[in-house]
Design a protein around this motif. Sequence first.
Motif, PDB file in Angstrom:
ATOM      1  N   ASN A 103     -36.819 -80.595 157.828  1.00  0.00           N
ATOM      2  CA  ASN A 103     -37.616 -81.122 158.940  1.00  0.00           C
ATOM      3  C   ASN A 103     -37.948 -82.599 158.746  1.00  0.00           C
ATOM      4  OD1 ASN A 103     -37.662 -78.569 160.105  1.00  0.00           O
ATOM      5  ND2 ASN A 103     -39.608 -78.007 159.167  1.00  0.00           N
ATOM      6  N   ALA A 104     -38.239 -82.986 157.515  1.00  0.00           N
ATOM      7  CA  ALA A 104     -38.664 -84.364 157.255  1.00  0.00           C
ATOM      8  C   ALA A 104     -37.514 -85.356 157.336  1.00  0.00           C
ATOM      9  CB  ALA A 104     -39.326 -84.443 155.886  1.00  0.00           C
ATOM     10  N   ASN A 105     -36.294 -84.907 157.031  1.00  0.00           N
ATOM     11  CA  ASN A 105     -35.158 -85.832 156.962  1.00  0.00           C
ATOM     12  C   ASN A 105     -34.067 -85.542 157.989  1.00  0.00           C
ATOM     13  OD1 ASN A 105     -35.659 -87.452 154.253  1.00  0.00           O
ATOM     14  ND2 ASN A 105     -36.184 -85.322 153.827  1.00  0.00           N
ATOM     15  N   VAL A 106     -34.261 -84.533 158.832  1.00  0.00           N
ATOM     16  CA  VAL A 106     -33.293 -84.179 159.889  1.00  0.00           C
ATOM     17  C   VAL A 106     -31.896 -84.067 159.277  1.00  0.00           C
ATOM     18  CG1 VAL A 106     -32.595 -84.633 162.265  1.00  0.00           C
ATOM     19  CG2 VAL A 106     -34.721 -85.612 161.406  1.00  0.00           C
ATOM     20  N   LEU A 107     -31.758 -83.150 158.324  1.00  0.00           N
ATOM     21  CA  LEU A 107     -30.478 -82.979 157.646  1.00  0.00           C
ATOM     22  C   LEU A 107     -29.441 -82.306 158.532  1.00  0.00           C
ATOM     23  CD1 LEU A 107     -31.768 -81.860 154.121  1.00  0.00           C
ATOM     24  CD2 LEU A 107     -31.062 -84.140 154.855  1.00  0.00           C
ATOM     25  N   ILE A 281     -27.558 -89.698 152.461  1.00  0.00           N
ATOM     26  CA  ILE A 281     -28.283 -88.614 151.801  1.00  0.00           C
ATOM     27  C   ILE A 281     -27.318 -87.520 151.348  1.00  0.00           C
ATOM     28  CG2 ILE A 281     -29.881 -86.701 152.216  1.00  0.00           C
ATOM     29  CD1 ILE A 281     -31.602 -88.593 153.836  1.00  0.00           C
ATOM     30  N   TYR A 282     -26.379 -87.142 152.224  1.00  0.00           N
ATOM     31  CA  TYR A 282     -25.426 -86.094 151.857  1.00  0.00           C
ATOM     32  C   TYR A 282     -24.485 -86.564 150.744  1.00  0.00           C
ATOM     33  CZ  TYR A 282     -26.530 -82.484 155.272  1.00  0.00           C
ATOM     34  OH  TYR A 282     -27.149 -81.471 155.953  1.00  0.00           O
ATOM     35  N   ILE A 316     -27.378 -77.074 150.890  1.00  0.00           N
ATOM     36  CA  ILE A 316     -27.458 -78.099 151.937  1.00  0.00           C
ATOM     37  C   ILE A 316     -26.077 -78.424 152.505  1.00  0.00           C
ATOM     38  CG2 ILE A 316     -28.127 -80.475 152.413  1.00  0.00           C
ATOM     39  CD1 ILE A 316     -30.314 -80.168 150.306  1.00  0.00           C
ATOM     40  N   VAL A 317     -25.100 -78.693 151.642  1.00  0.00           N
ATOM     41  CA  VAL A 317     -23.783 -79.102 152.157  1.00  0.00           C
ATOM     42  C   VAL A 317     -23.045 -77.927 152.802  1.00  0.00           C
ATOM     43  CG1 VAL A 317     -23.571 -81.030 150.547  1.00  0.00           C
ATOM     44  CG2 VAL A 317     -22.687 -78.796 149.889  1.00  0.00           C
TER      45      VAL A 317
END
Length: 363
Positions: A103-107, A281-282, A316-317
Motif C-alpha cells: 500500500n505504501a509503495n504501490v508495488l 524497487i523491483y 513480491i516478484v
Amino acid sequence: MTAKLRKKVCTFAFDFQHHNKKDVRLDFQKSIANSQATLPIVGGLTFILWFVLPPFHSSISYSASDYGLWHYVPSFLQEGYWTLVISAILAAWAVYLLAELNNANVLLRVNSRMLSSMLSLLLCLMVLCHGFQPGMVVMLLSLMSFFPLFSSYQSSMPQPPFVASLLVSIASLVFPKWLWMMLVYWFIWGLFRALSLRSFVSSLLALILPYWLYGGVAFLTSTFPDFMIHLQMMVDFQRGDYGQLEFRDVVTFLFVVLLFVVGAVDFSVHQFMDKTRTRIIYNSLISYGVFIIIGVCVQPQYLWVLLPLLMLPTSIVFGHFFTLTYTKFSHICCIVLMVLAVAVLVVQYLPDNLLFKLLTSNF
C-alpha cells in the motif's frame, strides 16, 4: 437498413461470444489475483495447516555460536506448542507488513493482496518454518527495514538509512553473518540515488549502536569473551557443508528459487509498464534475492535461516507476475506451479531413503 443493422448485431454477438470463450481460460488466474477474498482464504488455510500438519524432527541446531544471542532464548519456547504459536504470530505479522508495504509503495498497478497471499502460502508450505527459529526473526526485521529503505528513494535525509541499518544490525544479533547484507543495502541506496556521505555515516552509526550496547552489557556481566566470539562469527566462513542437506531441503529451496526466477524474468521483460520508482524497487529486490541465493549456495548449512528471507523478494516478484501477466503461458505456468507446491509439501514428509529408492529405481 434493416439488413445492415441485423448484420451488425449478429457480428457483435459473435465477437462477444468468442471474446468470452477466449477469456474463460484466464478467468481463473485473474479472479484469484484480483479477489479481495484471496488473502483471507489463503491466510485461513495457512493458519489451519500451521497447527494441523505434524512437525518432523530436524537435525538443525540453533544453539551454536553461529546464531549469536539465540542461545539465550529459553528452550521451552523452541519446542512443543509454544514454538508453533510464536512462529505463527511472526508469520502473521510479516504477512500484514507486506500488505502495508504494498500500500505504501504501490508495488502493484491494481488493487490486489496477492503479494501477502504468496508470502502466506510459501510460509505454509515450508514446514520447518513453522517453528520458532532465527530465520523467522531475521525475516520480520528485514521486512521492517524495507519501509525506510524504499522511502529513501532519491532522498538525502539520513534518518531512513539509519533506521534500516539499525534493523539489520539488530537482526544480526541472532545471525551475525546477516550483517554482510549491508553491502546490498548500500548498493540499493546507490540505485536509489540516496547514498551520500551523511547517509553512509548514518548507516555506520546505526550498525555500531546495538553492538556498542551489547559490548557494554557483556563487559559489565563478565561475558565479554562471548561478545568477542560473536564478532568473530561475522567473518568465520567455513567450507560449505552440503552433507547436512536432505532431499526435502533441496526440493524446497529449488521450488522457491524457481518462483523467484519466473517472477524476476517476467518483470525484466515487462518492467517498461511500471513507473520508474517501481522499476528500481523491483530491481533492488531482485538484487536482494540473488545475494541470498548466492549465500545459500556458498553456505548451505544456513539454508533454513536464509530461506524465509528469500521468500520476501520471491513473494513480491512472483506476486507481480501472477497478478499482472495474463497469457496462456502464464496460466499454464501458474497451474504447473500449484501442482508443484502440493508436491513440495508431500515430499517434505517422505523419508529420504524412500525418495532415494524412487529416484534410483530406473537405473
